[in-house]
Write an enzyme that holds these catalytic residues in place. Structure first.
Site, PDB file in Angstrom:
ATOM      1  N   GLY A 168       0.794  -1.060   0.046  1.00 35.57           N
ATOM      2  CA  GLY A 168       0.034  -0.017  -0.019  1.00 35.57           C
ATOM      3  C   GLY A 168       0.934   1.069   0.122  1.00 35.57           C
ATOM      4  O   GLY A 168       2.086   1.221  -0.407  1.00 35.57           O
ATOM      5  N   ASN A 169       0.235   2.487   0.371  1.00 37.21           N
ATOM      6  CA  ASN A 169       1.160   3.628   0.393  1.00 37.21           C
ATOM      7  C   ASN A 169       0.298   4.412   1.321  1.00 37.21           C
ATOM      8  O   ASN A 169      -0.629   4.101   2.013  1.00 37.21           O
ATOM      9  CB  ASN A 169       1.106   4.376  -0.834  1.00 37.21           C
ATOM     10  CG  ASN A 169      -0.195   4.561  -1.570  1.00 37.21           C
ATOM     11  OD1 ASN A 169      -0.847   5.414  -0.897  1.00 37.21           O
ATOM     12  ND2 ASN A 169      -0.547   3.775  -2.440  1.00 37.21           N
ATOM     13  N   SER A 170       0.926   5.488   1.642  1.00 39.41           N
ATOM     14  CA  SER A 170       0.624   6.554   2.761  1.00 39.41           C
ATOM     15  C   SER A 170      -0.544   7.603   2.442  1.00 39.41           C
ATOM     16  O   SER A 170      -1.154   8.423   3.222  1.00 39.41           O
ATOM     17  CB  SER A 170       1.560   7.384   3.239  1.00 39.41           C
ATOM     18  OG  SER A 170       2.543   6.453   3.701  1.00 39.41           O
ATOM     19  N   SER A 171      -1.315   7.359   1.477  1.00 44.47           N
ATOM     20  CA  SER A 171      -2.354   8.209   1.039  1.00 44.47           C
ATOM     21  C   SER A 171      -3.464   8.002   1.816  1.00 44.47           C
ATOM     22  O   SER A 171      -4.016   7.102   2.443  1.00 44.47           O
ATOM     23  CB  SER A 171      -2.892   8.090  -0.401  1.00 44.47           C
ATOM     24  OG  SER A 171      -3.807   8.719  -0.527  1.00 44.47           O
ATOM     25  N   ALA A 177      -3.738   7.535  -5.164  1.00 42.88           N
ATOM     26  CA  ALA A 177      -2.463   6.891  -5.195  1.00 42.88           C
ATOM     27  C   ALA A 177      -2.494   5.324  -5.403  1.00 42.88           C
ATOM     28  O   ALA A 177      -2.596   4.877  -4.422  1.00 42.88           O
ATOM     29  CB  ALA A 177      -1.646   7.271  -3.819  1.00 42.88           C
TER      30      ALA A 177
END
Ligand code: PMT
Length: 412
Positions: A215-218, A283
């Site tokens: 995943g990512n930090s959005s 994102a």
């Protein structure tokens, strides 16, 4: 300036009540129709006769007129009014408003008010600075009441403000500013009426096994603010949201929650053909594991698992390749270097009409922050904005899109 505006002017029992006669004169002179409501204590400081002569209307003070038995409906007053302003507002009335003690006509009128409410506090400095008054003021502000701070023009902090009521001329300015804001927002609320807008927001989670993902930090904040900004303009918004923990903003917003890039791709493409505008804020993970394990991958002694990745579809590019002349597409570019160059290339590669560049090199910009710093790139212009709250950034983007689509062919 205030022609045709209906204002309820509430007056409470403080020495500054004499100034409300001047305020009333200013409001009437500016064209407003004013209904005065006084608390019993206010009548000790200024007579209802003065206020009724100035306003040209009988003053309301009791729930009914004693000799005729005529009932004064606070609900009807709320329906009639465009604005309620209480000046002066004493510590006691402020406390009653904050806690809902409806023991007089003025507080009762406030409790059933549907219109915007302003107060101009006036009291002794120690009473004003008392934590109890300050708590009540904060409560009223969080209930949406606009506080005209004593000496607001001169002092940055309301806690050190004087308790003296703001001058009537400045209160009039605050009233005019309110109506100006309101007429701008009415104009704005019509600007995209009936337009369908697709927005993607948040991250995607690409499952490795039942407990792990890529995943990512959005946080989704930027995309949700954009959804709110378009809804405020009257658009019908479809918000395709990755896994985030944000409430759906108010307005005409249909939210579709998804987890993975494949799910986001499916939901976005389904909504795309009907949309006049699409904003790709999400994102999206560019890759996903080629297989996702149905049970948790166990830690083996010497072996390190290798996860094979495959490419995810590019949602913005796939929508761009289906774009018709009546559609306007906005992509984001989150960059760390060669920002302008990389962002501009996305405009062309994904067949977008506008790219919103945000760089992780700018402090306060990008993931999770409450702020962002953007540059809007179109085929023939590059416009940079200073660091702003994400709500303001969303407003800038929506305004730029509105301006750009003025020349687009109309929807069928
Ligand atoms: O959610 P927040 O915490 O508020 O943070 C906001 C944000 C930083 C996520 C947002 O401002 C932002 O920059 N979003 C785009 C992030 C990104 O993935 O940028 P990109 O340069 O990798 O992608 C370019 C564009 O293609 C984007 O519009 C993206 O949504 C889209 N894309 C990318 C890959 C993919 N598979 N599908 C896509 O649609």
């Amino acid at each position: 300036m205030l022609k045709g505006k209906h204002i309820v002017l509430g007056i409470t029992g403080g020495i500054a009540a004499y100034k409300s006669a001047m305020l009333l004169r200013l409001l009437i002179k500016a064209g407003a129709e004013v209904q005065v409501v006084m608390t019993p204590a206010a009548k000790e400081f200024i007579t209802p006769v003065t206020m009724s002569a100035l306003s040209g209307k009988p003053v309301v003070s009791e729930f009914f007129t004693a000799n005729t038995g005529e009932w004064h409906s606070h609900v009807d007053m709320g329906m009639w009014a465009d604005l309620m302003i209480i000046a002066p507002a004493t510590a006691s009335t402020i406390a009653k408003m904050a806690t809902g003690v409806a023991d007089n006509m003025l507080v009762t009128t406030y409790l059933s008010a549907k219109e915007h409410v302003m107060i101009a506090p006036a009291m002794d400095l120690d009473m004003w600075a008392h934590p109890s008054t300050q708590r009540n003021i904060l409560t009223l502000e969080s209930d949406g009441v606009e506080v005209i701070y004593p000496g607001a023009g001169e002092l940055a902090s309301h806690l050190v403000g004087k308790g003296r009521m703001e001058e009537p001329e400045n209160i009039l300015k605050a009233v005019e500013a309110f109506f100006q804001r309101e007429s701008l927002s009415n104009l704005r609320s019509e600007s995209l009426k009936g337009k369908k807008v697709l927005i993607t927001a948040g991250p995607t989670h690409e499952k490795i096994d039942p407990v792990r993902y890529i995943g990512n930090s959005s946080s989704g904040k930027m995309g949700f603010e954009i959804a709110a900004a378009f809804a405020r303009r009257g658009a019908e918004v479809t918000l395709v949201a990755g896994p985030v923990s944000l409430p759906t903003p108010e307005g005409n917003i249909r939210r579709i929650d998804v987890e993975s890039a494949l799910e986001m791709h499916h939901a976005a493409l389904k909504a795309f053909d009907d949309a006049s505008i699409a904003v790709f804020t999400a994102a999206v993970a560019d890759y996903r594991p080629s297989e996702s394990f149905s049970s948790k991958i166990k830690r083996e002694k010497d072996e390190v698992p290798v996860i094979h990745l495959v490419k995810n579809p590019d949602i913005a590019r796939d929508c761009g390749s289906r774009k018709t002349p009546r559609q306007f597409l906005v992509g984001f570019a989150l960059e760390t270097d060669h920002e302008l160059e990389n962002a501009a290339s996305k405009l062309e590669r994904k067949n977008l009409d506008m790219v919103v560049l945000n760089s992780l090199r700018d402090p306060g910009a990008g993931f999770r922050t409450a702020t962002n710093k953007i540059t809007l790139i179109t085929e023939d212009a590059v416009v940079s904005f200073p660091l702003k709250s994400k709500k303001e950034v969303a407003e800038d983007i929506a305004e730029a899109v509105c301006a750009a689509i003025c020349g687009k062919p109309a929807d069928n």
